[in-house]
Design an enzyme around this catalytic site. Sequence first.
Site, short mmCIF file in Angstrom:
data_model
loop_
_atom_site.label_atom_id
_atom_site.label_comp_id
_atom_site.label_asym_id
_atom_site.label_seq_id
_atom_site.Cartn_x
_atom_site.Cartn_y
_atom_site.Cartn_z
N GLY A 72 7.18 5.55 -5.75
CA GLY A 72 8.22 4.45 -5.20
C GLY A 72 7.45 3.43 -4.18
O GLY A 72 6.25 3.47 -4.14
N HIS A 111 -7.38 9.35 -4.70
CA HIS A 111 -6.20 8.85 -5.12
C HIS A 111 -6.29 7.39 -4.66
O HIS A 111 -5.77 6.53 -5.55
CB HIS A 111 -5.04 9.54 -4.47
CG HIS A 111 -3.68 9.22 -4.76
ND1 HIS A 111 -3.14 9.06 -6.09
CD2 HIS A 111 -2.82 8.73 -3.96
CE1 HIS A 111 -2.06 8.23 -5.97
NE2 HIS A 111 -1.62 8.08 -4.73
N ARG A 143 -3.48 6.35 4.67
CA ARG A 143 -2.20 5.46 4.08
C ARG A 143 -0.93 6.47 3.90
O ARG A 143 -0.97 7.46 3.46
CB ARG A 143 -2.76 5.21 2.70
CG ARG A 143 -1.23 4.07 2.03
CD ARG A 143 -1.79 3.73 0.61
NE ARG A 143 -1.89 4.93 -0.19
CZ ARG A 143 -0.84 5.57 -0.99
NH1 ARG A 143 0.27 4.76 -0.95
NH2 ARG A 143 -1.18 6.37 -1.91
N GLN A 202 4.31 6.67 -9.21
CA GLN A 202 5.63 7.39 -9.66
C GLN A 202 6.75 7.16 -8.51
O GLN A 202 7.62 6.95 -8.98
CB GLN A 202 5.20 8.97 -9.97
CG GLN A 202 4.31 8.93 -10.96
CD GLN A 202 3.88 10.71 -11.07
OE1 GLN A 202 4.01 11.38 -10.27
NE2 GLN A 202 3.25 10.81 -12.36
N SER A 240 1.51 1.38 -0.07
CA SER A 240 0.73 0.84 -0.98
C SER A 240 1.31 -0.42 -1.76
O SER A 240 0.86 -1.71 -1.97
CB SER A 240 -0.07 1.51 -1.76
OG SER A 240 0.86 2.36 -2.84
N LEU A 241 2.48 -0.08 -2.55
CA LEU A 241 3.16 -1.05 -3.23
C LEU A 241 3.53 -2.06 -2.40
O LEU A 241 3.62 -3.40 -2.76
CB LEU A 241 4.24 -0.51 -4.15
CG LEU A 241 3.85 0.41 -5.45
CD1 LEU A 241 4.94 0.96 -6.02
CD2 LEU A 241 3.23 -0.49 -6.44
N LYS A 300 -9.05 -6.06 -17.39
CA LYS A 300 -10.13 -5.41 -18.12
C LYS A 300 -9.74 -4.87 -19.42
O LYS A 300 -10.32 -5.08 -20.42
CB LYS A 300 -10.52 -4.21 -17.51
CG LYS A 300 -11.59 -4.20 -16.09
CD LYS A 300 -11.78 -2.99 -15.72
CE LYS A 300 -12.82 -3.25 -14.62
NZ LYS A 300 -13.13 -1.76 -13.96
N ARG A 318 -0.57 13.33 3.86
CA ARG A 318 -1.58 13.61 2.71
C ARG A 318 -2.73 14.39 3.21
O ARG A 318 -3.29 15.16 2.58
CB ARG A 318 -1.71 12.67 1.61
CG ARG A 318 -0.59 12.30 1.08
CD ARG A 318 -0.84 10.96 0.28
NE ARG A 318 0.63 10.55 -0.57
CZ ARG A 318 0.69 9.79 -1.55
NH1 ARG A 318 -0.25 8.77 -1.55
NH2 ARG A 318 1.74 9.36 -2.22
N ASP A 349 -14.75 -2.83 -8.27
CA ASP A 349 -15.41 -3.91 -8.88
C ASP A 349 -15.08 -5.16 -7.68
O ASP A 349 -16.21 -5.79 -7.48
CB ASP A 349 -14.83 -4.54 -10.24
CG ASP A 349 -15.05 -3.69 -11.28
OD1 ASP A 349 -15.98 -2.58 -11.40
OD2 ASP A 349 -13.99 -3.38 -12.02
N GLU A 353 9.50 11.02 1.60
CA GLU A 353 8.13 11.47 1.20
C GLU A 353 7.36 11.70 2.60
O GLU A 353 7.80 11.49 3.60
CB GLU A 353 7.15 10.37 0.46
CG GLU A 353 7.74 10.15 -0.95
CD GLU A 353 6.83 9.20 -1.93
OE1 GLU A 353 6.10 8.52 -1.26
OE2 GLU A 353 7.39 9.16 -2.94
N THR A 384 -1.14 0.36 -11.07
CA THR A 384 0.49 0.13 -10.57
C THR A 384 1.29 0.89 -11.53
O THR A 384 2.15 1.62 -11.31
CB THR A 384 0.84 -1.22 -10.68
OG1 THR A 384 0.32 -2.16 -9.73
CG2 THR A 384 2.32 -1.58 -10.51
N GLU A 402 -5.08 -2.83 -3.33
CA GLU A 402 -6.03 -1.86 -2.74
C GLU A 402 -7.68 -1.97 -2.53
O GLU A 402 -8.05 -1.27 -1.71
CB GLU A 402 -6.05 -0.52 -3.80
CG GLU A 402 -6.60 0.66 -3.56
CD GLU A 402 -6.46 1.79 -4.38
OE1 GLU A 402 -7.04 2.90 -4.26
OE2 GLU A 402 -5.62 1.70 -5.47
N HIS A 446 -5.15 12.66 -2.99
CA HIS A 446 -3.76 13.10 -3.28
C HIS A 446 -3.89 14.81 -3.36
O HIS A 446 -4.57 15.31 -4.14
CB HIS A 446 -3.10 12.36 -4.58
CG HIS A 446 -1.53 12.46 -4.64
ND1 HIS A 446 -0.96 13.80 -4.78
CD2 HIS A 446 -0.78 11.65 -4.34
CE1 HIS A 446 0.59 13.48 -4.82
NE2 HIS A 446 0.46 12.40 -4.55
#
Length: 523
Positions: A50, A341, A376, A48, A381-382, A36, A280, A213, A118, A44, A365, A234
């Site tokens: 990891g 989030h 999650r 922050q 996610s990464l 976009k 979370r 989208d 985390e 991405t 995602e 989050h």
Amino acid sequence: MGTHWQHDVLVLGSGAAGLTAALSLPSTLRVAVLTKGDLEQGSTYWAQGGMAAVLHDRDSIASHVEDTLQAGGGLCHRDVVEYTVANSRACVDWLVAQGVHFDRRGADQGQEFHLTMEGGHSHRRIIHAADQTGRAIGDVLGERVHAAGNIEVFTDRIAVDLVVRDGHCHGAYILDLASEHVDLFQAPAVILATGGASKAYLYTSNPDGASGDGIAMAWRAGCRVGNLEFNQFHPTCLYHPRAKSFLVSEALRGEGAVLRLPDGERFMPRFDERAELAPRDVVARAIDHEMKRLGVDCVYLDISHKPREFLEAHFPTIMARCLEFGIDIAAEPIPVVPAAHYTCGGIVVNRSGRSDVAGLYAIGECSFTGLHGANRMASNSLLECIVFARAAAADIAATRSSTPVAPALPPWDESQVTDSDEDVVISHNWDELRRFMWDYVGIVRTNKRLERALHRAELLQAEIAEYYSNYKISNDLLELRNLAMVAELMIRCARSRRESRGLHYTLDYPALLPEPRDTILTP
């Protein structure tokens, strides 16, 4: 008149998933990557904390799998979780080979990775690059894509719709924001890596492009979607009138930050024995409960007991950003609120990222792989982005010879539309959508709230459809059209789940049903 482009693979989205897929495809294939804005505008770059991975013998694949299953509220697909976690080391190795520099212990860069803790994890397994892990990954992958001879990057483009003929996706119509013309990008394989839909909510940690989208286009093209009622909030976004969408990483809580009420009282131990390191959904609901109980605008995240040198070394971005707003995190607590989030559900895909439409893949995602379940777990996610991007690329390479002959496709027809002088309609509808989603489809839900939300979503979509039919399309109109559609799918999923599980919490059905089931919608 738009341009007709021809490639072997079309990748929509330039975050970790899209760029990894492009780089993992054979160099003999001509690949188009569309974004976009520029390559730095996806979610991405905002990641922050990891990426979760099993990287030393003090951890295990079994432990990471069990932590993910527990966080997912009984809805994770165990085979997918096992597959993803088993590939985590290979993904880290691949990223390092691309040139990503993750933090290591001590000054000697040859030592093992520095791993953080985390919420939901039983071990330190979050590999990171200070508190800018997403940027570190995005920058390196972006450089590699630009250097690749077979990959063409198209910036300032937004997809209008997919082109499906005889059950196979052959490309997409794409709005060029510079020329304002709609181009046809034709390819026998299309990868949706378009991110989530958290912009459906008034308060979000996501960048402006997170408007669902890919999910909306796939639904219109005939794909099933699943588990869209599970929207992760989050717990800790910076609360400040001038701070737009700034996330305060969960890694702070992993390093000892505690949540406090305005009077300084710590409250999380009252809600969960894991306190600030609970998953979370638990932390976000606790904050939401305390804010409503006390009628306050925010709570406070306090890590001021840690040495300033430690904070400067581990959280330089957060420290600098807070200082811009006059908050010294080494000396005072950070005002925070929950914010939308992550979209845990999405386009139904298999382990190779294949959707219900031949030739169409969804990764990252925008997809529903079964990894995240009802919630999650932090930093998975990464990992999902890299694992499934590589899997989709391998599947495309393996099935390349069986793709159908490209049909003749018509150019985009805009002869029946005119320029609009009523763009205020778009901004008004955008604001209304995000407000009713926040109020009625937020952290705590009820049947009545969901009914009101569905009614408003249907009215909005009727207005948008009429507008879309008569006026020239724009970035704002396309995003609004997609976001309204995904909002309706979220509401429909939420209404059909008659229990409270993970991120979906309803006052009308507070208990768990005995058998966990996914929510699948079919067009």
